[in-house]
Design an enzyme around this catalytic site. Sequence first.
Site, PDB file in Angstrom:
ATOM      1  N   THR A  11      -2.549  -0.224  -1.955  1.00  0.00           N
ATOM      2  CA  THR A  11      -3.621   0.441  -1.226  1.00  0.00           C
ATOM      3  C   THR A  11      -3.558   0.200   0.275  1.00  0.00           C
ATOM      4  O   THR A  11      -3.737   1.130   1.059  1.00  0.00           O
ATOM      5  CB  THR A  11      -4.994  -0.031  -1.748  1.00  0.00           C
ATOM      6  N   TYR A  88      11.907 -15.821 -15.180  1.00  0.00           N
ATOM      7  CA  TYR A  88      11.360 -14.477 -15.416  1.00  0.00           C
ATOM      8  C   TYR A  88      12.456 -13.497 -15.045  1.00  0.00           C
ATOM      9  O   TYR A  88      13.269 -13.764 -14.162  1.00  0.00           O
ATOM     10  CB  TYR A  88      10.120 -14.292 -14.525  1.00  0.00           C
ATOM     11  N   GLY A  94       7.635  -8.272  -9.669  1.00  0.00           N
ATOM     12  CA  GLY A  94       7.094  -7.772  -8.412  1.00  0.00           C
ATOM     13  C   GLY A  94       7.212  -8.803  -7.307  1.00  0.00           C
ATOM     14  O   GLY A  94       6.977  -9.997  -7.524  1.00  0.00           O
ATOM     15  N   ASP A  96       5.289  -9.257  -4.874  1.00  0.00           N
ATOM     16  CA  ASP A  96       3.993  -9.859  -4.558  1.00  0.00           C
ATOM     17  C   ASP A  96       3.725 -11.075  -5.442  1.00  0.00           C
ATOM     18  O   ASP A  96       3.172 -12.087  -4.988  1.00  0.00           O
ATOM     19  CB  ASP A  96       2.877  -8.828  -4.716  1.00  0.00           C
ATOM     20  N   THR A 175     -26.470   3.986 -18.868  1.00  0.00           N
ATOM     21  CA  THR A 175     -25.031   4.129 -19.021  1.00  0.00           C
ATOM     22  C   THR A 175     -24.288   3.603 -17.797  1.00  0.00           C
ATOM     23  O   THR A 175     -23.249   2.945 -17.913  1.00  0.00           O
ATOM     24  CB  THR A 175     -24.665   5.608 -19.258  1.00  0.00           C
TER      25      THR A 175
END
Length: 249
Positions: A11, A88, A94, A96, A175
């Site tokens: 983002t 891993y 990733g 990050d 809701t």
Amino acid sequence: MVNLIIDTGNTFHKIAVIEVDNNILEERVETELTEEVVDELCCRFAPSKAIISSTRGDASHTAEIVGRRVQYVLCFERTTPVPIAVEYDKAMLGTDRIAAAVGAVEMYGADKQMVIIDAGTAITIDIVSNGVFLGGNISPGVDMRFEALNEKTAVLPLCSPVVLEGDELMVGKTTTDAIKFGVMQSVFYEVKGYIEAFCKKKSENLIIFIGGDAEYFVNQIKSAIFAGRNVMYSGLNRILEYNAEGNKI
């Protein structure tokens, strides 16, 4: 001597000018990374090195912009050497997540047992033990859960996150409230379950929260360290120095 850190997430672009000892001189968050932003920071601080990490894929354009102003530029990729052991599959890891692991080791010590919870677009829960990245799990982030309920159903509205106070069960009477409480508390119980499972196995541990949505859980998870973006900046800075020095630990 200062370094330029650019962390491009799903983002935002997180940018920091940081000294070698991890003292942050300037920090900002941008929706777009423009040449003007890079020019301003480089003119003010004259960084000698820069690192670019991107979860969006190819960062060559950013590297080209930065490379005109900074002598040494490192594009952090999955194959880039890092100063910790990784158990891993690096082909799918990733940048990050590994940067956060390196930063946690740098800030809190290689002898610690740590759970790193990154609450962003996705929620990652990673385990670092004695300076080794052991792996972790990934689940949908807060906004992604709200969007899925709206997009995958015919009538459920799109709702926004709320900050829950304490760990008392909240029951919606509408809701909208049911969705808000349901999503936020599901994330809380999920994270709480991971923490409890980890603490059963390790008597001494650190729970480290990072990511933009970590703020929603400050009042609920009292045992955690809410480290903001410092862990990521510290990790990227360490990786930059590690590669600039020729991989000397």
